[in-house]
Design a protein around this motif. Structure first.
Motif, PDB file in Angstrom:
ATOM      1  N   UNK A 314      98.452  48.607  31.513  1.00 19.41           N
ATOM      2  CA  UNK A 314      97.892  47.462  32.240  1.00 19.41           C
ATOM      3  C   UNK A 314      98.523  46.181  31.686  1.00 19.41           C
ATOM      4  N   UNK A 315      99.829  46.070  31.853  1.00 20.70           N
ATOM      5  CA  UNK A 315     100.530  44.927  31.266  1.00 20.70           C
ATOM      6  C   UNK A 315     100.311  43.667  32.099  1.00 20.70           C
ATOM      7  N   UNK A 316      99.712  43.843  33.234  1.00 19.62           N
ATOM      8  CA  UNK A 316      99.443  42.787  34.245  1.00 19.62           C
ATOM      9  C   UNK A 316     100.735  42.363  34.951  1.00 19.62           C
ATOM     10  N   UNK A 317     100.593  41.936  36.218  1.00 24.41           N
ATOM     11  CA  UNK A 317     101.785  41.508  36.961  1.00 24.41           C
ATOM     12  C   UNK A 317     102.537  40.374  36.272  1.00 24.41           C
ATOM     13  N   UNK A 318     101.840  39.385  35.731  1.00 24.89           N
ATOM     14  CA  UNK A 318     102.597  38.288  35.115  1.00 24.89           C
ATOM     15  C   UNK A 318     103.245  38.721  33.802  1.00 24.89           C
ATOM     16  N   UNK A 319     102.618  39.684  33.122  1.00 23.60           N
ATOM     17  CA  UNK A 319     103.258  40.250  31.936  1.00 23.60           C
ATOM     18  C   UNK A 319     104.600  40.879  32.287  1.00 23.60           C
ATOM     19  N   UNK A 320     104.635  41.599  33.405  1.00 26.78           N
ATOM     20  CA  UNK A 320     105.897  42.201  33.831  1.00 26.78           C
ATOM     21  C   UNK A 320     106.938  41.130  34.123  1.00 26.78           C
ATOM     22  N   UNK A 366     110.564  48.985  23.895  1.00 24.21           N
ATOM     23  CA  UNK A 366     109.740  49.737  22.957  1.00 24.21           C
ATOM     24  C   UNK A 366     108.742  48.815  22.269  1.00 24.21           C
ATOM     25  N   UNK A 367     109.214  47.625  21.900  1.00 25.54           N
ATOM     26  CA  UNK A 367     108.327  46.663  21.248  1.00 25.54           C
ATOM     27  C   UNK A 367     107.223  46.225  22.208  1.00 25.54           C
ATOM     28  N   UNK A 368     107.621  45.911  23.429  1.00 25.76           N
ATOM     29  CA  UNK A 368     106.622  45.527  24.442  1.00 25.76           C
ATOM     30  C   UNK A 368     105.598  46.650  24.610  1.00 25.76           C
ATOM     31  N   UNK A 369     106.093  47.889  24.674  1.00 25.36           N
ATOM     32  CA  UNK A 369     105.183  49.020  24.827  1.00 25.36           C
ATOM     33  C   UNK A 369     104.219  49.126  23.657  1.00 25.36           C
ATOM     34  N   UNK A 370     104.733  48.944  22.446  1.00 22.34           N
ATOM     35  CA  UNK A 370     103.877  49.047  21.265  1.00 22.34           C
ATOM     36  C   UNK A 370     102.799  47.964  21.277  1.00 22.34           C
ATOM     37  N   UNK A 371     103.206  46.746  21.603  1.00 20.06           N
ATOM     38  CA  UNK A 371     102.231  45.644  21.631  1.00 20.06           C
ATOM     39  C   UNK A 371     101.192  45.876  22.718  1.00 20.06           C
ATOM     40  N   UNK A 372     101.670  46.241  23.922  1.00 21.21           N
ATOM     41  CA  UNK A 372     100.727  46.446  25.018  1.00 21.21           C
ATOM     42  C   UNK A 372      99.761  47.579  24.700  1.00 21.21           C
ATOM     43  N   UNK A 373     100.274  48.636  24.077  1.00 18.08           N
ATOM     44  CA  UNK A 373      99.387  49.745  23.721  1.00 18.08           C
ATOM     45  C   UNK A 373      98.362  49.296  22.680  1.00 18.08           C
ATOM     46  N   UNK A 379      87.633  47.421  28.038  1.00 18.42           N
ATOM     47  CA  UNK A 379      87.243  46.422  29.029  1.00 18.42           C
ATOM     48  C   UNK A 379      88.310  46.269  30.102  1.00 18.42           C
ATOM     49  N   UNK A 380      89.558  46.429  29.720  1.00 15.14           N
ATOM     50  CA  UNK A 380      90.632  46.298  30.703  1.00 15.14           C
ATOM     51  C   UNK A 380      90.875  47.603  31.453  1.00 15.14           C
ATOM     52  N   UNK A 381      90.883  48.718  30.752  1.00 20.91           N
ATOM     53  CA  UNK A 381      91.240  50.003  31.354  1.00 20.91           C
ATOM     54  C   UNK A 381      90.040  50.779  31.881  1.00 20.91           C
ATOM     55  N   UNK A 382      88.858  50.443  31.405  1.00 21.13           N
ATOM     56  CA  UNK A 382      87.726  51.345  31.618  1.00 21.13           C
ATOM     57  C   UNK A 382      87.862  52.511  30.651  1.00 21.13           C
TER      58      UNK A 382
ATOM     59  N   UNK B  43      97.241  36.702  40.207  1.00 17.91           N
ATOM     60  CA  UNK B  43      97.551  38.062  40.670  1.00 17.91           C
ATOM     61  C   UNK B  43      97.065  39.141  39.704  1.00 17.91           C
ATOM     62  N   UNK B  44      96.404  40.144  40.250  1.00 14.95           N
ATOM     63  CA  UNK B  44      95.968  41.311  39.492  1.00 14.95           C
ATOM     64  C   UNK B  44      96.256  42.577  40.294  1.00 14.95           C
ATOM     65  N   UNK B  45      96.083  43.744  39.670  1.00 15.17           N
ATOM     66  CA  UNK B  45      96.252  45.013  40.386  1.00 15.17           C
ATOM     67  C   UNK B  45      95.103  45.239  41.358  1.00 15.17           C
ATOM     68  N   UNK B  46      95.381  45.915  42.452  1.00 15.08           N
ATOM     69  CA  UNK B  46      94.256  46.273  43.330  1.00 15.08           C
ATOM     70  C   UNK B  46      93.616  47.571  42.835  1.00 15.08           C
ATOM     71  N   UNK B  47      92.589  48.007  43.516  1.00 15.52           N
ATOM     72  CA  UNK B  47      91.802  49.132  42.993  1.00 15.52           C
ATOM     73  C   UNK B  47      92.589  50.445  42.945  1.00 15.52           C
ATOM     74  N   UNK B  48      93.659  50.547  43.723  1.00 11.35           N
ATOM     75  CA  UNK B  48      94.423  51.796  43.722  1.00 11.35           C
ATOM     76  C   UNK B  48      95.538  51.802  42.675  1.00 11.35           C
ATOM     77  N   UNK B  49      95.872  50.622  42.158  1.00 12.25           N
ATOM     78  CA  UNK B  49      96.890  50.595  41.108  1.00 12.25           C
ATOM     79  C   UNK B  49      96.282  50.188  39.765  1.00 12.25           C
TER      80      UNK B  49
END
Lengths: 485, 485, 485
Positions: A314-320, A366-373, A379-382, B43-49
């Motif tokens: 869940x890096x978020x669209x703006x993170x990408x 890899x660094x981005x992945x480590x930080x995001x993980x 709260x973000x992922x459920x 911008x955020x993800x929708x419920x399917x993503x």
């Protein structure tokens, strides 16, 4: 060919005969026959591609054929397949006289590599515990294509300077190293790396660069190490198919449902962002703001590489977008500054600039992945989403996101180690004098390994434009052609 | 560059310095940073993503991951993506010395446009009423690609005559206008236009043509406004990918099930039909029946444009063939007669002939859509089918097919108005003297904005064919090259 | 054009006027109008593409739109579509001056052929018994593309030697013959041939070869029958898209679930294997081991052809590798030995070598299919799997695998007979003197049927490189151009 009289480096002579008439067929036949035997002993269909599927379906309460993994992954597989053969292949056609070698040898080593990858990855990941067979389905052939990608990246660093036999050897060892490295990273360390920032790009990049360092050619003739107008347009075919299908690359083997969906969207955004910064830096760095095709062909893809680990998070669209933004800058900067530096001071000749396109963005990914993980939270992922995304199940049920971040970083180190140490060993093997590699003044030239057709220009204009009006000029043309060749 | 001595048009001078070294990076950076900030806020993800998908699935009694919209639309998305980047990009490589600009600037503005489109379309159509975020999923990224298509069409009219900075401005305003126009047509008027005959092709075509009219260059140097053999083959790559994937374009966002299925079949048939009439008219119009690549590259696609509105309707297979039949004729006729007329008398210079490929077939498609909608009946669609196809639900439950036909026609007027008025305003903005556009005798030439490699021909043949036998010619070649450039 | 003074063969004169200005438009219009009328009378949507789908769904207890056949087959359809138009089209661009004809006429006849195929196949296989209409859906458009492939293969043998009008006639008869042959093989004999080793490749190959034999040109001018560097790279686009998407070709219409899954995997493996043996034989056969692009472009695909019948069977992964192994050898050997032999002694001029790529591997594929079918057993397939794979249902419920093997072999004979006898008849028709075919010294030259742009080289370098600095050279260039053409 090669002026041996003027130079004798004995056993380590690099200007040896690039005749591969015995060695190439021998390697192709031997290895293909070995593949057939090993497949015969080890490989069978998995339960979704086996004719017993209808029984399997009933036994597992699967209500519809559409639940077969084929329908989840096959469209992505085909996109990945296009990336491997057209994407990588045409990206390497940019050299003015090495387009055949670029697309042709890419084809050869990918076709061999995917078979060996099915076996190697099978032994490590997909062995059926009951009957000991490797069971293959659509996910395996995607993984095989991924595995091949690592070797094709290495080829990018060596483009134009090695023989097809060397490439076959490079691929054999590369796939082997890849499978071990991947096993350690994904299974032992339980790292998430769906698009392979670490296992594919970091490993493949440093593997190729180290080999290139070992095979350094101080007297390399660079006259043919450049593009012409048409070859740059051909290379754009490769660039665009890589760019367009990278969302499929990063989502092809992530989780069904939201995992694949999110990975595709994140990659799409990162790629878009890196296009803009690539154009910006390319223009900023040149007199009168003129853009350089080398940057456009390569650095625009860096965003996809760097989303390889984090795409399904869940890096978020703006993170990408931020990841893509940085990658476009770093990668273009690499072409402008780091590649010349590496060649001059580190003695690394990197034909396609894989350090800028794969190695650096891979490390960044890899660094981005480590930080995001590490930053993941319920709260973000459920709760369920967190467990699914990081596969915190079974013996990993207790792992926390912070720990996961640490393991992600450890995975990067493993990839780097395998790339550099493996590359050093394979590089030394490839220095052996019997692989038929071209001499320094033969590099980047298709004439060495290919029957190259006469150029159109060698036909006098009158023949070409008025060929249907000419009666007896055939002989003249033949003579002309003979003189030229 | 540019001979200012001989001509001074003062403030409106068009022969200004095409140096974009400051302006292009500035625009790219500013706009990309703006995108990041706006995405961060909105911008955020929708419920399917989103990672909460598994909870959403349970809450909505969705039994399988395969019901995620990703699996309905992602294959079509990838086809559309190929159309935008390879299709439009390579279609514009046909000019002999503007292939870099054709495919490269297409890449740049598409990558920027899709980000801005996600925002603009999001604000108008996809705003979450609860938390105020734009929620994005696979349908949004398809829509963003569609939105970009409108601006790429406009680029087609201006190809070779504008700077990359002008293109970025054109795209910024184009996407904005598009989103408003689309909102009015699809939501306010409740018009059906799944493949965008109106919202994409009519709007994009007239937007570009009006800008081209405002930017008219009376002294345009046309020596480079033509193709060579190889560039025509490159352009066929674009043509074919557009042609093959157009069924995906028209079906990508239509209704699940029969809607997508029917849209694909109708488009497939219309396209096939327009190929035959294009070849027929092209051959009929030339001495000795010789075919013209310009027609084959463009007019064959007109059938797909004209099916944009009616693709998901029950237009019947032979109805689709008739539409394609007419479009091939009209479009080829446009290239033969209307384009020269427009250039001579209306002062509209339309490099790619977008009037013939997009504007006219788009208008025709809107008319076909209106008629087909007005003629719809329950006997043909079934009650449920009629309601689904035209979405006669909620506050539109009372609308009849005849009324719908009227609204479809009204939608066409909106698209035309936005294209022409919007194009006029943006055209005037683009006349401002600081955008770095090329002078009249610099048009259609990649040299202005690109580092163009030396041509192969500039290497004397002896160097090229025998490069590995030559010892000390490097210096000679360098000299030669310097003299040439 | 053509030197009639020196040679008069009267009615059978082959050096007739290649002016198609009347005949090509006439044929295109007539046949397209006929298509519209026949589609109007006969063709409607099937239940999955009709607006009554939602009612059909309810009536048949289909729970989800994703069960619409569209979602099972559309991604494969698009891959097949790319093979037909880009794959076959670009594979035929390899000739130095016939790229327009290769990709352009391929486009024309495919677009016509698919319409006629929908009708012919519809009459034989898809006629609704209740209302007498042909009901079309996604499976029909895949089948239409398949049917077209047979004619495109035949075009490969004739490339450069026939007029577009002849090609239209060839396609009309070819599709007709194909549909009858397919009906006999698949329905009367109940043979399995999902990827068309027999019905497509064997038939298409021998159909084209027989026509080429009838149209033999003893004085054929071969100066333009060769490639140049760039055209070989273009042809690789065709090769790679055919190679990559062949798994979709062989799996597109096989059974849902494991059938499609297995067909894709088997084809993927066979193709990989034939790449290695093609490179091996190509290198082994040449001086200094130099590879020949003709082999790489074609023989690498033979593995896909030969898996056409057996792809959905339980041939096992190593079985697929063996098939590919043999095919790469046989096909390359064909280019080296058999094609020259056929041209010299059998008077068959086979421009693209379809005998090596389609005819021989097709026959081999049929044999492999027969053997694999005869060897099938319940222990390998499971009872249900055996019934599903071979469709031993209804009146075929009693058929055993051994009998099935015999019928598979019978199918091969039918395909051969239709190809050879049909080709002979159509060949004689195409010898009629009014089709506008090129004279012997006009072959392989786009000038005959296309407006070919001036070559870049014909522009004096000073104009090209410094065009923006030159003031009054326009007239000079125009003069120059006129003199050249």
């Amino acid at each position: 060919m090669g002026n041996c009289a003027a130079c004798c480096r004995g056993f380590w002579c690099r200007a040896k005969n690039p005749d591969v008439r015995i060695s190439l067929p021998a390697v192709c036949f031997m290895w293909q026959i070995a593949m057939i035997i090993l497949f015969g002993v080890f490989v069978r269909y998995d339960e979704e591609s086996d004719a017993h599927w209808s029984e399997h379906k009933r036994a597992n309460n699967i209500t519809s054929d559409i639940e077969n993994d084929f329908y989840y992954r096959y469209p992505s597989f085909q996109d990945v397949h296009v990336m491997i053969f057209v994407g990588f292949g045409f990206l390497m056609t940019f050299l003015k006289r090495y387009s055949f070698g670029g697309v042709g040898f890419n084809f050869l080593i990918a076709a061999f590599g995917l078979q060996w990858a099915l076996l190697m990855q099978g032994w490590f990941h997909f062995l059926d515990p009951v009957d000991g067979y490797i069971k293959i389905g659509v996910e395996n052939i995607i993984n095989a294509d991924f595995c091949v990608a690592g070797c094709l990246i290495a080829y990018g660093a060596l483009l134009g300077k090695v023989s097809p036999v060397q490439l076959m050897v490079l691929t054999l060892f590369g796939i082997t190293l890849f499978a071990v490295e991947e096993y350690i990273i994904l299974h032992v360390l339980h790292v998430r790396d769906a698009g392979g920032s670490m296992v594919i790009h970091t490993f493949g990049g440093y593997y190729g660069l180290t080999i290139s360092w070992i095979l350094y050619r101080p007297k390399l003739d660079k006259r043919l190490n450049g593009s012409v107008y048409q070859s740059d347009v051909f290379a754009m075919i490769g660039t665009l198919f890589l760019w367009m299908f990278w969302p499929s690359f990063n989502s092809a083997i992530s989780d069904h449902g939201d995992g694949q969906h999110r990975a595709a969207i994140n990659t799409y955004l990162a790629l878009a962002s890196s296009v803009l910064t690539t154009f910006a830096i390319s223009s900023l760095s040149a007199k009168r703001g003129k853009l350089d095709m080398v940057h456009i062909q390569n650095a625009t893809l860096a965003g996809g590489v760097a989303m390889g680990s984090a795409a399904e998070f869940m890096i978020t669209p703006y993170g990408s977008l931020i990841v893509g933004f940085c990658c476009g800058i770093i990668s273009t900067f690499g072409y402008l500054v780091i590649s010349p530096f590496m060649e001059k001071y580190l003695k690394i000749q990197d034909t396609c600039g894989v350090h800028n396109l794969h190695a650096m963005p891979g490390v960044l990914g890899a660094v981005v992945g480590a930080i995001t993980a590490a930053a993941a939270s319920e709260s973000v992922y459920g709760h369920e989403g967190l467990v699914n995304t990081f596969n915190f199940k079974g013996k990993y049920a207790e792992r926390t996101p912070a720990t996961q971040g640490g393991f992600q970083a450890a995975g990067l180190c493993v990839a780097l180690a395998f790339g550099i140490v493996g590359g050093a060993i394979v590089g030394l093997i490839l220095r052996l004098p019997f692989w038929g590699d071209p001499s320094d003044d033969n590099c980047f030239d298709d004439e060495v390994y290919w029957e190259v057709p006469e150029d159109e220009e060698s036909i006098p204009p009158i023949l070409e434009y008025n060929s249907h009006m000419v009666g007896k000029n055939t002989d003249r043309m033949s003579n002309f052609t003979v003189e030229q060749s």
